[in-house]
Design an enzyme around this catalytic site. Structure first.
Site, PDB file in Angstrom:
ATOM      1  N   ARG A 234      20.449 -20.306   3.157  1.00 43.62           N
ATOM      2  CA  ARG A 234      21.870 -20.125   2.885  1.00 43.62           C
ATOM      3  C   ARG A 234      22.038 -19.519   1.488  1.00 43.62           C
ATOM      4  O   ARG A 234      21.367 -19.925   0.540  1.00 43.62           O
ATOM      5  CB  ARG A 234      22.619 -21.463   2.972  1.00 43.62           C
ATOM      6  N   GLU A 263      29.531 -13.682   3.234  1.00 41.33           N
ATOM      7  CA  GLU A 263      29.001 -12.707   4.182  1.00 41.33           C
ATOM      8  C   GLU A 263      30.100 -12.228   5.122  1.00 41.33           C
ATOM      9  O   GLU A 263      30.723 -13.064   5.784  1.00 41.33           O
ATOM     10  CB  GLU A 263      27.843 -13.309   4.973  1.00 41.33           C
ATOM     11  N   HIS A 284      21.288 -10.592   6.395  1.00 40.09           N
ATOM     12  CA  HIS A 284      21.229 -11.775   7.260  1.00 40.09           C
ATOM     13  C   HIS A 284      20.645 -11.427   8.634  1.00 40.09           C
ATOM     14  O   HIS A 284      21.240 -11.712   9.681  1.00 40.09           O
ATOM     15  CB  HIS A 284      22.619 -12.399   7.412  1.00 40.09           C
ATOM     16  N   ILE A 285      19.453 -10.843   8.605  1.00 43.64           N
ATOM     17  CA  ILE A 285      18.831 -10.397   9.847  1.00 43.64           C
ATOM     18  C   ILE A 285      17.491 -11.075  10.151  1.00 43.64           C
ATOM     19  O   ILE A 285      16.832 -10.746  11.144  1.00 43.64           O
ATOM     20  CB  ILE A 285      18.647  -8.861   9.841  1.00 43.64           C
TER      21      ILE A 285
END
Length: 317
Positions: A234, A263, A284-285
């Site tokens: 996070r 995000e 965020h992949i």
């Protein structure tokens, strides 16, 4: 049962929804949903599927037909769980779907950094090999992973999978006790020892009041100047200003972030505009290999089936 998928575009378009469709009399999918659209879109829904759309107490109270919320992720911070429980709404999530893809991402980044693969490929593209007087172009130094120390903060399924890969590279793996803990559990080291001993630190802990800002200026000063920090957990675990300073001043050598505290992030985010060669940021992949996406949606189908049968698969409330 009528189901509404509020943010279908958080998954690739070629991911199959049949496991969910088979459990619903009707599935309505929306690319994305704004807060002002939730009530109208879900007024006849018995099931809501949401990855990141926020479901507040006020929203849930206006959906009397709603029986089940399927969170298309592990974290449940996008729904008011207390309100859901009070209203008799079941909430499920999905865990362990990324047990292969996140560790793969972590080691893809570690290997790229330690083996300098991008730089050596660039050397060849620039013609340096053809110009070399010897059989190779040594370029930037590479380092082996064997005997390097990997420190894990958080020790759930993902961290354990990362550990398994690290051991295959003959790395040393240490696991942090909670910061400030008075006792150290067997198989763990103090948080402070992990900071000082680790060549690589990988974050895998949840965001809580205790872990928000966990990686701060004081912590970064305790790390090795050669250390690499990886965050796939996070964004709010890391103090951005402190990390920027640490990278600029050489307190640590390198950082990889797949998550940020907001995000999508604003265009003027201090890390996105840092212009540093020793900072890599992805969107965020780490979770998003095709197989993981498919597994996640298949498990949602299983969660719905379980709910219909009066069972509690992956039930949060």
């Amino acid at each position: 049962m009528n189901a509404v998928f509020l943010d279908r575009d958080t998954f690739n378009q070629d991911i199959d929804l049949s496991a969910i469709e088979q459990q619903c009399s009707n599935l309505q999918c929306y690319a994305m949903t704004q807060q002002t659209q939730i009530i109208e879109r879900c007024k006849n829904a018995h099931i809501i599927i949401s990855n990141k759309v926020m479901l507040s107490a006020a929203t849930l109270q206006q959906l009397p037909q709603l029986k089940l919320v399927c969170i298309a992720a592990t974290g449940t911070n996008n729904i008011d769980l207390i309100a859901a429980k009070e209203l008799g709404i079941t909430v499920t999530n999905v865990a362990a779907y990324a047990k292969h893809t996140v560790p793969q991402y972590v080691f893809a980044q570690i290997l790229a950094y330690y083996s300098k693969t991008e730089q050596h490929n660039r050397n060849t593209q620039l013609g340096l090999w053809s110009q070399s007087e010897i059989f190779c172009v040594l370029g930037q130094p590479m380092y082996q992973l064997a005997n390097k120390t990997l420190g894990l903060i958080g020790y759930g399924a993902l961290a354990q999978a990362v550990e398994k890969i690290a051991l295959a590279f003959d790395m040393q793996v240490i696991i942090a006790e909670h910061a400030g803990a008075k006792t150290i559990r067997p198989g763990r080291v103090s948080f402070e020892q992990l900071l000082t001993d680790s060549d690589i630190i990988s974050l895998h802990c949840p965001q809580t009041p205790d872990t928000t800002g966990l990686i701060n200026a004081k912590v970064l000063k305790q790390m090795k100047p050669t250390a690499m920090l990886i965050n796939t957990a996070r964004g709010a675990l890391v103090d951005n200003s402190a990390l920027l300073t640490a990278l600029q001043t050489g307190e640590i050598a390198y950082a990889v972030l797949d998550v940020l505290e907001q995000e999508p992030p604003p265009k003027d985010h201090i890390l996105l505009n840092a212009g540093l060669d020793n900072l890599k940021i992805t969107a965020h992949i780490a979770w998003a290999c095709q197989e993981a996406q498919q597994d996640l949606l298949n498990i949602i189908g299983q969660n719905i089936e379980s709910f219909k049968q009066g069972e509690n698969l992956n039930r949060i409330v």
